[in-house]
Design an enzyme around this catalytic site. Structure first.
Site, PDB file in Angstrom:
ATOM      1  N   ASN A 156       4.886 -29.608 -99.861  1.00  0.00           N
ATOM      2  CA  ASN A 156       4.872 -28.633-100.959  1.00  0.00           C
ATOM      3  C   ASN A 156       6.054 -28.857-101.897  1.00  0.00           C
ATOM      4  OD1 ASN A 156       3.326 -26.479-102.020  1.00  0.00           O
ATOM      5  ND2 ASN A 156       4.881 -25.032-101.369  1.00  0.00           N
TER       6      ASN A 156
ATOM      7  N   ASP B  74      -1.401 -26.462-102.594  1.00  0.00           N
ATOM      8  CA  ASP B  74      -2.632 -25.658-102.461  1.00  0.00           C
ATOM      9  C   ASP B  74      -3.827 -26.548-102.157  1.00  0.00           C
ATOM     10  OD1 ASP B  74      -1.798 -23.202-105.043  1.00  0.00           O
ATOM     11  OD2 ASP B  74      -1.186 -23.408-102.943  1.00  0.00           O
TER      12      ASP B  74
ATOM     13  N   ASP C 215      -0.178 -24.274 -86.859  1.00  0.00           N
ATOM     14  CA  ASP C 215       0.826 -24.366 -87.923  1.00  0.00           C
ATOM     15  C   ASP C 215       0.862 -25.827 -88.395  1.00  0.00           C
ATOM     16  OD1 ASP C 215       3.344 -22.837 -89.134  1.00  0.00           O
ATOM     17  OD2 ASP C 215       3.877 -24.920 -88.764  1.00  0.00           O
TER      18      ASP C 215
ATOM     19  N   HIS D 214       3.521 -27.163-105.892  1.00  0.00           N
ATOM     20  CA  HIS D 214       2.695 -26.100-105.306  1.00  0.00           C
ATOM     21  C   HIS D 214       1.202 -26.345-105.528  1.00  0.00           C
ATOM     22  CE1 HIS D 214       6.128 -23.696-104.221  1.00  0.00           C
ATOM     23  NE2 HIS D 214       6.622 -23.815-105.453  1.00  0.00           N
TER      24      HIS D 214
ATOM     25  N   ASP E 262       1.046 -21.809 -94.246  1.00  0.00           N
ATOM     26  CA  ASP E 262       0.397 -22.931 -93.570  1.00  0.00           C
ATOM     27  C   ASP E 262      -0.033 -22.550 -92.159  1.00  0.00           C
ATOM     28  OD1 ASP E 262       3.295 -24.763 -92.342  1.00  0.00           O
ATOM     29  OD2 ASP E 262       2.972 -22.632 -92.651  1.00  0.00           O
TER      30      ASP E 262
END
Length: 618
Positions: free
Chosen positions: A499, A508, A491, A504, A534
């Site tokens: 983010n 990404d 994680d 966003h 994630d």
């Protein structure tokens, strides 16, 4: 002398009294410190439970498990009330003697019972109630309550208030006469109720919001389907109108035969799937059938002109009405001798799934047939398709009628030869187009299979493909006990902050960069996948020991802890890793191994992030 002795005794008694007061004070302070410590620990634990709970049921269960460690209780339940209707419910119940009343009674009857008992008394008074047997009997005798459930030794109920309104009651009780409740338990329960009220309201609001979202989504989905149907019907009507216009235009043109029928077929294809289609016409003497157009997805040869027999085409000419037949109906006609009894060699219907035959009226007489058939069970024709084709066939018949009238003026052997050559060329082109279509379809199918098992953002295998690999690894280890594997649940740390801060799109890009770094940490026979968000997982196949998993985990942490750059901005992330080995517990399912690694990962996060934890059954 006696006077001196009395004075000494008085001083001694005063000293004893002073020390006794001090001892009482110290005991009071010790109890107060103990209460404060218990309260503080309870607050921390409840905060942790509230953070992890995704629903009210999970939160109630967590509160129950925590209270069992603080208060000895044989029974624990939570009752809530609808402040609008006054209806009491019991969303959580755990008892060593009694069955959950929610399983025995209706919601309305259960609400009535609870209102009559001690729980309803707490709702009415809004104050904590600690009752022993005598107190319960006293309340029952005065008519305040009605005896419910098994008799208990002690009963403790504390109201849960939100904005000074009682919204619930937290209850514990014991049947053990050796257990005692006092001020500490009442104070602790009151404190817990004060802090869980807000959490209950938040989770309740969250559940109501999710229900509202689901209902709205359903409404939007229904509206979308309705709109889609309207759009489909409108486009269908537009295609039909255009087809009729094209047929009329084609009938008025001087297009030669092969192109004429090919364009008719193209018009039909825009209305209904027609990969297998032919047009059959009677000659002037009505003794033979000839086929000015024929196309087959199997690449069958164009049939020659032949005498009238008892085939399906002749059957639709005889019936003089549109027909939609499936394979069973065709077999029934064959078995009854209505078709293919005289000419069984004409029977090529074995692979047909459905067959549509439409009689063509030329000069007000049935002089031919338009036929479409499907070979695949996935391509099904409906009555509406038959009706549509019947309507269009009237215009097709008129177009063919005009075409035949024009051809009768200029028919010759040379023109017939040219038409045969042109028709053969058209068939070759159609076959090539068909082959190209098949190749394109195969390519699309292969791409769909790839997309179904890979993450669209990172190109890594997705959950579906990873679970398949994990199941294969489990099967392999079960057959080869000396082999082992490890599962790393990764994680990314601070992903939400990145983010939310950078957006966003940068989020990404960060995930793509993280995936690329993870690729450098594994072998070619290992499986690296993205589960979503994630969360990444690595399946280390055929490792020698846990040290291999530790080495890879350290490599992953080093790689992901390196700084990331977004333009001129530099930021840091990291990874928390949970490790689950194939040989440190029973191999039940791939889901259980993944869950164990997930649990270890959350422990790594609790340990401060940027580290790994190996799952242990204990």
């Amino acid at each position: 002398m006696f006077k001196d002795g009395d004075e000494a005794t008085q001083r001694h008694n005063k000293e004893i009294a002073r020390l006794t007061k001090r001892l009482i004070r110290l005991k009071y302070l010790a109890n107060k410190y103990k209460r404060a410590e218990i309260t503080q620990n309870a607050l921390l634990k409840l905060s942790h439970i509230a953070t992890l709970a995704g629903s009210l049921e999970e939160f109630y269960l967590g509160v129950h498990q925590h209270l069992k460690q603080l208060i000895s209780a044989d029974n624990f339940f939570i009752a809530t009330i609808d402040v609008t209707s006054g209806k009491i419910a019991m969303p959580f119940f755990a008892d060593e003697k009694d069955i959950n009343p929610a399983q025995l009674y209706s919601e309305q009857y259960l609400s009535t019972l609870l209102q009559q008992g001690l729980t309803g008394y707490v709702f009415r008074t809004g104050t904590p109630q600690l009752c022993d047997t005598n107190r319960i009997n006293e309340l029952a005798s005065s008519g305040e309550i009605v005896h419910l459930g098994s008799p208990c030794h002690l009963w403790l109920g504390v109201p849960i208030k939100h904005e000074d309104i009682v919204t619930g009651v937290l209850v514990v009780q014991t049947y053990d006469t050796e257990v005692h409740y006092g001020d500490i338990e009442v104070e602790l329960m009151t404190f817990i109720c004060h802090h869980i009220a807000g959490v209950m309201e938040r989770l309740k609001h969250q559940e109501q919001l999710e229900i509202a979202i689901q209902e709205r989504t359903k409404e939007l989905s229904q509206a979308y389907e309705k709109l889609k149907l309207e759009v489909y019907e409108r486009r269908r009507a537009e295609r039909l109108q255009k087809s009729l216009f094209d047929i009329a235009e084609l009938a008025s043109s001087s297009t030669e035969n092969p192109l004429f029928y090919s364009q008719l077929h193209n018009i039909i294809k825009h209305l209904i799937p027609a990969s297998n289609c032919y047009i059959a016409l009677l000659n002037e003497e009505e003794t033979h059938l000839y086929f000015p157009f024929f196309v087959s997805q199997l690449g069958l040869e164009h049939p020659d002109s032949r005498p009238l027999q008892d085939g399906l085409t002749e059957y639709v000419l005889k019936q003089k009405r549109p027909l939609l037949l499936n394979q069973n109906e065709i077999r029934s006609l064959i078995d009854s001798g209505e078709i293919y009894r005289k000419a069984p060699t004409l029977n090529h219907t074995q692979t047909m799934h459905q067959w549509i035959g439409i009689p063509l009226f030329i000069h007000d007489q049935v002089r031919g047939a338009l036929t479409i058939y499907s070979l695949s069970v996935t391509q099904n024709y409906q009555i509406k398709d038959l009706e549509l084709l019947t309507f269009v066939s009237q215009h097709i018949g008129n177009a063919i009628e005009k075409k035949l009238s024009a051809e009768s003026l200029r028919r010759s052997y040379a023109e017939l030869e040219e038409k045969v050559i042109a028709r053969t060329k058209d068939l070759a082109e159609l076959n090539q187009n068909l082959e190209k279509e098949i190749q394109q379809r195969r390519h699309i199918e292969a791409q769909l299979v790839h997309d179904a098992k890979h993450d669209a953002l990172t190109g890594l295998p997705n959950r579906t493909m990873f679970m398949e690999r994990l199941s294969q690894a489990i099967t392999h280890v079960q057959r080869h006990s000396d082999d082992q594997f490890a599962l790393l649940f990764i994680d990314l740390d601070r992903f939400k902050q990145i983010n939310d801060t950078l957006g966003h799109i940068e989020g990404d890009r960060f995930l793509i960069e993280a995936a690329n770094r993870l690729r450098t940490c594994v072998r070619c026979n290992d499986t690296l996948a993205r589960l979503g968000g994630d969360e990444f997982v690595i399946l280390l196949d055929s490792i020698h020991s846990i040290e291999d998993a530790k080495e890879v985990s350290e490599r992953v942490i080093r790689q992901l802890s390196q700084p990331y750059k977004s333009g001129t901005v530099e930021f840091h992330s990291g990874a928390s890793i949970g490790i689950s080995m194939s040989n440190n517990h029973r191999l039940n399912t791939s889901e259980s191994i993944l869950r164990n690694a997930d649990i270890a990962m959350y422990q790594a996060k609790a340990n401060g992030k940027g580290c790994y934890v190996i799952f242990d059954e204990s």
